[in-house]
Scaffold this active site. Structure first.
Site, short mmCIF file in Angstrom:
data_model
loop_
_atom_site.label_atom_id
_atom_site.label_comp_id
_atom_site.label_asym_id
_atom_site.label_seq_id
_atom_site.Cartn_x
_atom_site.Cartn_y
_atom_site.Cartn_z
N ASP A 171 0.78 -1.20 0.12
CA ASP A 171 0.06 -0.02 -0.21
C ASP A 171 0.69 1.33 0.03
O ASP A 171 2.01 1.30 0.34
CB ASP A 171 -0.80 -0.07 1.11
CG ASP A 171 -1.94 0.98 1.12
OD1 ASP A 171 -2.45 1.29 -0.26
OD2 ASP A 171 -2.76 1.21 2.24
N GLY A 172 0.30 2.41 -0.57
CA GLY A 172 1.21 3.66 -0.48
C GLY A 172 0.14 4.52 0.15
O GLY A 172 -1.43 4.43 0.31
N GLU A 195 2.51 4.03 -4.33
CA GLU A 195 1.76 2.69 -4.49
C GLU A 195 2.97 1.73 -5.28
O GLU A 195 3.03 0.49 -5.16
CB GLU A 195 0.45 2.88 -5.21
CG GLU A 195 -0.74 3.43 -4.58
CD GLU A 195 -1.11 2.59 -3.43
OE1 GLU A 195 -0.95 1.32 -3.27
OE2 GLU A 195 -2.29 3.19 -2.96
N ASP A 215 -4.26 -2.55 -3.59
CA ASP A 215 -5.53 -1.72 -3.50
C ASP A 215 -5.63 -0.76 -4.83
O ASP A 215 -6.36 0.07 -4.89
CB ASP A 215 -6.04 -1.12 -2.29
CG ASP A 215 -5.17 -0.25 -1.68
OD1 ASP A 215 -4.32 0.52 -2.34
OD2 ASP A 215 -5.42 0.19 -0.56
N HIS A 274 -9.28 -0.28 2.83
CA HIS A 274 -9.92 0.20 3.69
C HIS A 274 -11.17 -0.42 3.86
O HIS A 274 -12.32 0.32 4.13
CB HIS A 274 -10.36 1.80 3.77
CG HIS A 274 -8.93 2.72 3.44
ND1 HIS A 274 -7.92 2.96 4.32
CD2 HIS A 274 -8.59 3.36 2.42
CE1 HIS A 274 -7.04 3.70 3.61
NE2 HIS A 274 -7.22 3.72 2.57
N ASP A 323 -1.47 -0.52 4.96
CA ASP A 323 -1.77 0.97 5.12
C ASP A 323 -1.01 1.51 6.34
O ASP A 323 -0.69 2.63 6.33
CB ASP A 323 -3.26 1.23 4.96
CG ASP A 323 -3.75 2.46 5.21
OD1 ASP A 323 -3.55 3.27 4.16
OD2 ASP A 323 -4.31 2.66 6.29
#
Length: 153
Positions: A15-16, A53, A76, A131, A141
């Site tokens: 994740d970023g 990302e 994501d 999320h 995250d």
């Protein structure tokens, strides 16, 4: 078809994060190899969400110290997933230009990702909704946010 007993599947959950776009950003990775897990994170004081990302996937793959027959990546980011599976072939064919003959944004990161992917036999790309309670995505995250907060100083 199952993996050979001596070759456990490696999974990367990436994740970023970015506060402002551009702004301070971070990336996070949960790397899983059998029963072993490793967490990675980092940041940049002035970056974009898309760069973070991409960096998460690059750093996760770079952390694998040898070529593997099968790596599963979970992200994501539709930007990363569409880029690697739909757009990159055309960009490479067009000399890292878009269909509109413009330079590809973040080309240096896409080229690093391409090099990391080519080290491995098969890299499988999986989208997860961000999320939404996916445990490993939530951990990635949190790591990305830690990287962003550290980059802020």
């Amino acid at each position: 078809m199952s993996e050979p007993a001596d070759e456990k599947l490696v999974e990367l959950f990436t994740d970023g994060a970015c506060s402002g776009n551009p702004g301070p950003g971070g990336w996070g990775v949960v790397l899983r190899y059998g029963d072993h897990e490793r967490e990675l994170h980092g940041g940049d004081p002035a970056t974009t969400n898309n760069k973070m990302e991409l960096t998460a996937v690059i750093e996760g793959l770079a952390a694998l110290n040898r070529p593997l027959p099968h790596v599963r990546v979970f992200s994501d980011s539709t930007y990363v997933l569409k880029g690697i599976s739909e757009w990159m072939r055309g960009w490479k064919r067009n000399g890292w230009k878009t269909a509109a003959k413009q330079p590809v944004k973040n080309a240096e990161l896409w080229q690093r990702l391409d090099a990391e992917v080519r080290r491995h036999g098969q890299v499988e790309w999986n989208w997860v909704k961000g999320h939404s309670g996916h445990p490993e995505n939530e951990r990635a995250d949190k790591l990305a946010c830690r990287g962003r907060d550290e980059a802020r100083g």
